[in-house]
Scaffold this motif. Structure first.
Motif, PDB file in Angstrom:
ATOM      1  N   VAL A  10       0.842  -1.205   0.000  1.00  0.00           N
ATOM      2  CA  VAL A  10       0.000   0.000   0.000  1.00  0.00           C
ATOM      3  C   VAL A  10       0.873   1.249   0.000  1.00  0.00           C
ATOM      4  O   VAL A  10       0.613   2.210  -0.736  1.00  0.00           O
ATOM      5  CB  VAL A  10      -0.952  -0.002   1.212  1.00  0.00           C
ATOM      6  N   GLY A  11       1.925   1.258   0.830  1.00  0.00           N
ATOM      7  CA  GLY A  11       2.816   2.407   0.875  1.00  0.00           C
ATOM      8  C   GLY A  11       3.483   2.669  -0.455  1.00  0.00           C
ATOM      9  O   GLY A  11       3.566   3.815  -0.927  1.00  0.00           O
ATOM     10  N   TYR A  12       3.957   1.602  -1.103  1.00  0.00           N
ATOM     11  CA  TYR A  12       4.628   1.743  -2.390  1.00  0.00           C
ATOM     12  C   TYR A  12       3.689   2.303  -3.458  1.00  0.00           C
ATOM     13  O   TYR A  12       4.030   3.255  -4.175  1.00  0.00           O
ATOM     14  CB  TYR A  12       5.170   0.381  -2.838  1.00  0.00           C
ATOM     15  N   HIS A  13       2.485   1.723  -3.572  1.00  0.00           N
ATOM     16  CA  HIS A  13       1.570   2.175  -4.613  1.00  0.00           C
ATOM     17  C   HIS A  13       0.987   3.557  -4.306  1.00  0.00           C
ATOM     18  O   HIS A  13       0.630   4.297  -5.224  1.00  0.00           O
ATOM     19  CB  HIS A  13       0.462   1.144  -4.826  1.00  0.00           C
ATOM     20  N   THR A  14       0.906   3.910  -3.028  1.00  0.00           N
ATOM     21  CA  THR A  14       0.517   5.282  -2.670  1.00  0.00           C
ATOM     22  C   THR A  14       1.557   6.262  -3.197  1.00  0.00           C
ATOM     23  O   THR A  14       1.217   7.308  -3.778  1.00  0.00           O
ATOM     24  CB  THR A  14       0.372   5.423  -1.148  1.00  0.00           C
ATOM     25  N   ALA A  15       2.820   5.936  -3.017  1.00  0.00           N
ATOM     26  CA  ALA A  15       3.897   6.794  -3.524  1.00  0.00           C
ATOM     27  C   ALA A  15       3.831   6.910  -5.041  1.00  0.00           C
ATOM     28  O   ALA A  15       3.996   8.005  -5.609  1.00  0.00           O
ATOM     29  CB  ALA A  15       5.249   6.244  -3.084  1.00  0.00           C
ATOM     30  N   ARG A  16       3.584   5.777  -5.713  1.00  0.00           N
ATOM     31  CA  ARG A  16       3.481   5.815  -7.175  1.00  0.00           C
ATOM     32  C   ARG A  16       2.352   6.718  -7.644  1.00  0.00           C
ATOM     33  O   ARG A  16       2.510   7.502  -8.593  1.00  0.00           O
ATOM     34  CB  ARG A  16       3.246   4.398  -7.713  1.00  0.00           C
TER      35      ARG A  16
END
Length: 444
Positions: A236-242
């Motif tokens: 979730v953190g990674y795709h939020t950043a993306r």
């Protein structure tokens, strides 16, 4: 309608509780205690077993089932359950998945996995967590078609360059539809000659890039100056950043595991990834909390740590805090404690599935200003009025006040024009007057 629900966890129980009063519901799970408890709590039939096997599905009555919902905690089991069910009967299937790789594959290919609707737990979480971040001019915001289509409402200030322009003249964006104007509390479906006035609300539907271009022009603040801190390098953190990168932002992300931090640093282009422990009490002091606008606490499966991070951020003056919550019953508690937005992935997933169970073609719904209009996402089938026809021809069969704002085909955005031919399998994002929405849905 007969419904089989595979998985008696938080999602399965919530869906069963919503459907058992009006449908014949069967719940499958491998946990005997869960099955026994559910049988006492709800008016449902229960089957103990592996939902991905032929024998278990036959015992549950798959041959006579209208809808199968695979909501176990395993993406692979959910997909396999749907594939097996399709091999045994002509059943409509729904799969809940966490990994976005399955969503991307399903979006881009027809009839893949034997899944009619794939609900992305993490995708829903990310959309809710990010919300209108980077769209400060938007008074409301929503996501359709798995993030391929955005809808937003912007207020037109007296100084705006749009004041006095016709909609046709204002429509200078690559992939954007001016769906409606809200003027003095009344929703207006505009034509190309409708003039935009100061104080109007403009409701637009389009590709994320075009919506954000308009939002930047209408905002008094460059969205790239907004500082977002993501706590935790989970999926979730990674795709939020993306997603934030796609909006032109340069977020910061904290991850305790050095290998994961290195991986994220390589995969993210404009996000600053720091290898630091975000669960320590002083983590914000080294991140210049006074300069942070939004904190998203996305530590994997750690509600308490997310709560502490979000509350600490608020205490140090951060404008907006978001916390990912594993347990649905914690949502209200978190928000009462001071977190601005508490997001429970399982609750969001259950609500999406429940909506689909009620209308299996309609896949997303958003109410607009004063509930006078609605935006729906619907999958076009061979019986749909626009199927196989140009939009300009098909729209004549709809009631007044209907706008086809966007189309996605095989996961890609398609700008709707008068000569665009709508095909079965397309997803149409349609705006209509609320009092006509039932009629419109039947035509679609």
């Amino acid at each position: 309608m007969r419904v089989i629900i595979a998985g008696a966890g938080q999602v399965g129980r919530r869906v069963a509780a919503k459907l058992d009063a009006t449908h014949d519901v069967v719940v499958i799970d491998t946990d005997a205690d869960r099955i026994d408890g559910l049988g006492y709590e709800l008016d449902v039939l229960t089957v103990l077993g592996d939902s991905s096997t032929i024998g278990t599905l036959q015992e549950a009555g798959i041959a006579d089932t209208d809808l199968l919902i695979a909501s176990t905690d395993s993406d692979e089991i959910n997909i396999l359950t749907c594939e097996t069910a399709k091999a045994l009967s002509d059943v409509t299937t729904v799969a809940r998945v966490r990994s976005l790789k399955y969503i991307e594959t399903w979006d881009r290919a027809d009839d893949v996995f034997g899944v009619d609707l794939m609900v992305g737990t993490n995708l829903l979480t990310i959309g809710t967590a990010v919300g209108g971040t980077g769209l400060e001019a938007a008074s409301s915001f929503d996501v359709f078609a798995g993030g391929t289509v955005h809808i937003a409402e912007f207020q037109v200030d007296p100084e705006s360059s749009l004041v006095g322009l016709t909609v046709e003249a204002a429509d200078r964006y690559e992939a954007l539809t001016f769906g409606a104007l809200v003027r003095s509390g009344t929703t207006i479906i505009p034509t190309g000659s409708t003039r935009i006035e100061a104080g109007d609300g403009i409701i637009v539907i389009g590709k994320p890039e075009s919506v954000h271009t308009l939002g930047t022009e209408l905002s008094n603040r460059d969205p790239a100056t907004q500082n977002v801190l993501i706590v935790g390098g989970s999926d979730v953190g990674y795709h939020t950043a993306r997603l934030l990168e796609e909006r032109g932002l340069r977020p910061h992300l904290l991850e305790a595991d050095p290998d994961r931090a290195r991986e994220l640093s390589e995969r993210l282009s404009t996000t600053t990834v720091r290898n630091t422990d975000p669960t320590t009490r002083d983590f914000l002091e080294t991140e210049r909390a006074a300069d942070i606008d939004v904190v998203v606490a996305a530590l994997d499966r750690d509600s308490e740590a997310n709560l502490l991070a979000a509350l600490q951020a608020k205490r140090m003056g951060v404008d907006r805090s978001v916390a990912i919550v594993d347990h649905g019953e914690y949502v209200d508690l978190f928000e009462e404690a001071g977190v601005d937005v508490a997001v429970n992935p399982r609750r969001a997933t259950a609500e999406e599935i429940i909506e689909f169970a009620r209308d299996q073609n309609t896949q997303n719904v958003a109410l607009l200003e004063n509930n006078q209009a609605e935006v729906i996402e619907i999958r076009i089938d061979t019986e749909s009025t626009p199927a196989g026809r140009p939009i300009a021809e098909a729209i004549a069969d709809f009631p007044p006040g209907v706008v086809i704002g966007a189309i996605t085909r095989n996961g890609s955005f398609l700008m709707p024009r008068g000569d665009t031919v709508v095909k079965p399998g397309d997803h149409a994002v349609v705006l209509a007057d609320s009092d006509r929405i039932e009629e419109v849905t039947q035509l679609l």
